[in-house]
Design a protein around this motif. Structure first.
Motif, PDB file in Angstrom:
ATOM      1  N   ILE A 167       3.834   5.741  -5.719  1.00  0.00           N
ATOM      2  CA  ILE A 167       3.729   5.787  -7.182  1.00  0.00           C
ATOM      3  C   ILE A 167       2.650   6.779  -7.607  1.00  0.00           C
ATOM      4  N   LEU A 168       1.493   6.708  -6.961  1.00  0.00           N
ATOM      5  CA  LEU A 168       0.396   7.623  -7.305  1.00  0.00           C
ATOM      6  C   LEU A 168       0.766   9.067  -6.997  1.00  0.00           C
ATOM      7  N   ALA A 169       1.467   9.285  -5.898  1.00  0.00           N
ATOM      8  CA  ALA A 169       1.881  10.650  -5.550  1.00  0.00           C
ATOM      9  C   ALA A 169       2.842  11.203  -6.586  1.00  0.00           C
ATOM     10  N   PHE A 170       3.757  10.367  -7.053  1.00  0.00           N
ATOM     11  CA  PHE A 170       4.722  10.812  -8.060  1.00  0.00           C
ATOM     12  C   PHE A 170       4.020  11.198  -9.356  1.00  0.00           C
ATOM     13  N   LEU A 219       0.822  -1.215   0.000  1.00  0.00           N
ATOM     14  CA  LEU A 219       0.000   0.000   0.000  1.00  0.00           C
ATOM     15  C   LEU A 219       0.853   1.260   0.000  1.00  0.00           C
ATOM     16  N   VAL A 220       1.951   1.242   0.791  1.00  0.00           N
ATOM     17  CA  VAL A 220       2.864   2.400   0.826  1.00  0.00           C
ATOM     18  C   VAL A 220       3.487   2.628  -0.543  1.00  0.00           C
ATOM     19  N   LEU A 221       3.918   1.529  -1.171  1.00  0.00           N
ATOM     20  CA  LEU A 221       4.539   1.642  -2.490  1.00  0.00           C
ATOM     21  C   LEU A 221       3.570   2.201  -3.515  1.00  0.00           C
ATOM     22  N   LEU A 222       2.327   1.693  -3.499  1.00  0.00           N
ATOM     23  CA  LEU A 222       1.308   2.201  -4.422  1.00  0.00           C
ATOM     24  C   LEU A 222       1.039   3.679  -4.177  1.00  0.00           C
ATOM     25  N   GLY A 223       1.030   4.083  -2.916  1.00  0.00           N
ATOM     26  CA  GLY A 223       0.801   5.488  -2.589  1.00  0.00           C
ATOM     27  C   GLY A 223       1.903   6.389  -3.133  1.00  0.00           C
TER      28      GLY A 223
END
Length: 497
Positions: free
Chosen positions: A40-43, A34-38
């Motif tokens: 990526i989306l933030a970038f 979930l942290v990794l997905l967050g």
């Protein structure tokens, strides 16, 4: 009877421990995913907001070429004082953005005006005594010269340094005020030969570093540039109002020269005027593609194979326009070859006395025999980094010995003297000092209270061919302004090559 397998207490405890560890590991892995997905989306979604704001160049006030350029942060919108642009103009400027919408563009099939456009001789031969130039001395390094002329402090210093006075600057501002008050509603100037007149007016404003962002004159400059761009769109790259062959190469070249400088300024300032670069490129390429194939000069109607072969008056304007186009940084086919042939033609126009004649036949443009295109010939070489050419040295000696100026005398040939002003300041030294003293104060003295200049010379008996500058107030005012901007519009030469 049935048999049931049963775990020992120790085995059961180990199984439970394994289950707990598996659950914890699954939770940890899920959290990390979930942290990794967050991240990526933030970038992805935050990237546009993290980009650096474009910068706008602020021109240094120092006299040294090596001065650092101050950079200021620029907002996403262009703010102009004291009033905002009109609704039609508001669509034109954007800072480092593209726009599909220009100022209203005329349809290509609009009928071309063809009446009341002069007889050709007043704009052809009459304009053959000189005119606005592309600037000797520092034209080859225009970012430096543009940076310098954009500082009021530096202009004042260079006025004094190069032989100007405070009255020169006052006269220039009064002249620009007059132009602003007399601009047509469509952004043009004059009532005939409007492309040429508008080009001269824009050059006068840019010579004082007045751009579309200028507080006082910004709207005026923008409207003038837009008029020429829209004309070029309508005429498919040709910047002319009518169909007369004699005025056409003058008008097109003057307007192209103005758009070339406008393009360079706007690129440095981060301004986008739709179609400006496209029309500038098409207009410049049109000049190159219509050079006279035999002589290397340019002729009336852009004839490529006419018997006349062109003249230095027409040719000098094309040379100036192409220099401005070159400095935009855009690519033009066969630019180098065209200039090489053109300078050969200019050299062939020089008389044995050192003066430059109207054409290779040795014709003088003056009734007293003075070669009024001497400054045009000199400047043609100087702008293309040939300031030490023998033709320039001979021309300077001829001008020093023979050139005369008097606003209310037969020698008031504004067209030829504006060329000479640029050519002589590029020479520098005693040649420039003596020439400067011959015209500066007399020119200022004859400016009217409203900022305009009255009819010069003595009418039809002037020592120049044609009466265009006598009767056309926009024409003579722009030439006078440009003459008085010579102290800072381009870097002067150091004298004697």
């Amino acid at each position: 009877m049935s048999l049931h397998a049963q775990l020992s207490p120790e085995a059961q405890e180990r199984l439970n421990a394994q289950r707990r560890n598996s659950t914890i590991s699954a939770i940890v892995v899920s959290f990390l995913v979930l942290v990794l997905l967050g991240l990526i989306l933030a970038f992805i979604f935050l990237e546009p907001f993290l980009k650096e704001t474009p910068v706008i160049v602020s021109y240094s006030a120092s006299v040294n070429d090596e001065d650092n350029i101050e950079q200021k942060k620029m907002t996403n919108s262009v703010e102009r004082k004291p009033s905002a642009p009109s609704s039609s103009m508001a669509k034109v400027i954007a800072a480092n953005t593209s726009s599909p919408t220009a100022v209203p563009v005329p349809e290509v099939d609009i009928p071309e005006p063809s009446t009341d456009f002069g007889d050709g001789d007043d704009f052809g031969d009459g304009w053959g005594s000189g005119g606005d130039g592309g600037g000797g001395g520092g034209f080859g390094n225009i970012p430096s010269t543009m940076r310098k002329r954009c500082s009021a402090q530096d202009r004042a210093a260079r006025l004094q340094e190069n032989g100007g006075t405070e009255q020169c600057e006052i006269a220039v501002v009064k002249g620009l005020d007059w132009l602003q008050k007399n601009q047509n509603k469509d952004g043009s100037w004059g009532n005939k030969k409007k492309a040429g007149m508008t080009g001269l007016a824009i050059l006068a404003y840019l010579g004082h570093c007045e751009t579309p962002l200028s507080e006082k004159y910004g709207e005026t400059v923008l409207k003038g540039i837009t008029y020429l761009v829209n004309l070029g769109v309508k005429k498919k790259g040709r910047l002319v109002d009518g169909n007369e062959p004699n005025p056409m190469p003058y008008e097109h070249a003057i307007a192209t020269y103005a758009l070339g400088e406008s393009t360079t300024f706007c690129k440095q300032l981060g301004l986008n005027i739709p179609k400006l670069q496209e029309i500038t490129q098409r207009a410049g390429q049109y000049i190159i593609d219509n050079q006279h194939t035999r002589s290397g000069g340019w002729d009336y109607g852009y004839s490529e194979d006419g018997k006349r072969g062109g003249d230095l008056s027409v040719t000098a304007w094309q040379i100036q326009a192409l220099k401005a186009c070159k400095h935009t940084g855009m690519d033009f086919r066969n630019m180098k070859g065209a200039i090489s042939k053109a300078l050969d033609y200019v050299a062939d126009c020089q008389h044995s006395s050192g003066g430059f004649a109207y054409n290779t036949g040795g014709k003088s443009h003056s009734k007293d025999g003075f070669y009024t295109l001497t400054g045009a010939g000199m400047l043609s070489f100087q702008m293309w980094d040939k300031e030490n050419h023998a033709a320039v040295r001979k021309g300077a000696k001829y001008a020093s010995a023979n050139a005369k100026f008097g606003y209310k005398t037969a020698d008031c040939d504004l067209y030829g003297h504006y060329y000479l002003g640029q050519a002589m300041i590029a020479r520098g030294g005693p040649e420039w000092k003596n020439y400067n003293e011959s015209f500066r104060d007399d020119l200022i003295k004859n400016q009217g209270k409203d900022g305009s200049w009255g009819k010069p010379g003595v009418g039809k008996n002037n020592n120049a061919v044609g009466a265009e500058f006598v009767e056309n107030v926009v024409y003579r005012n722009t030439l006078c302004i440009l003459m008085l901007e010579v102290y800072y519009r381009f870097l002067p030469g150091t004298g004697g090559g």
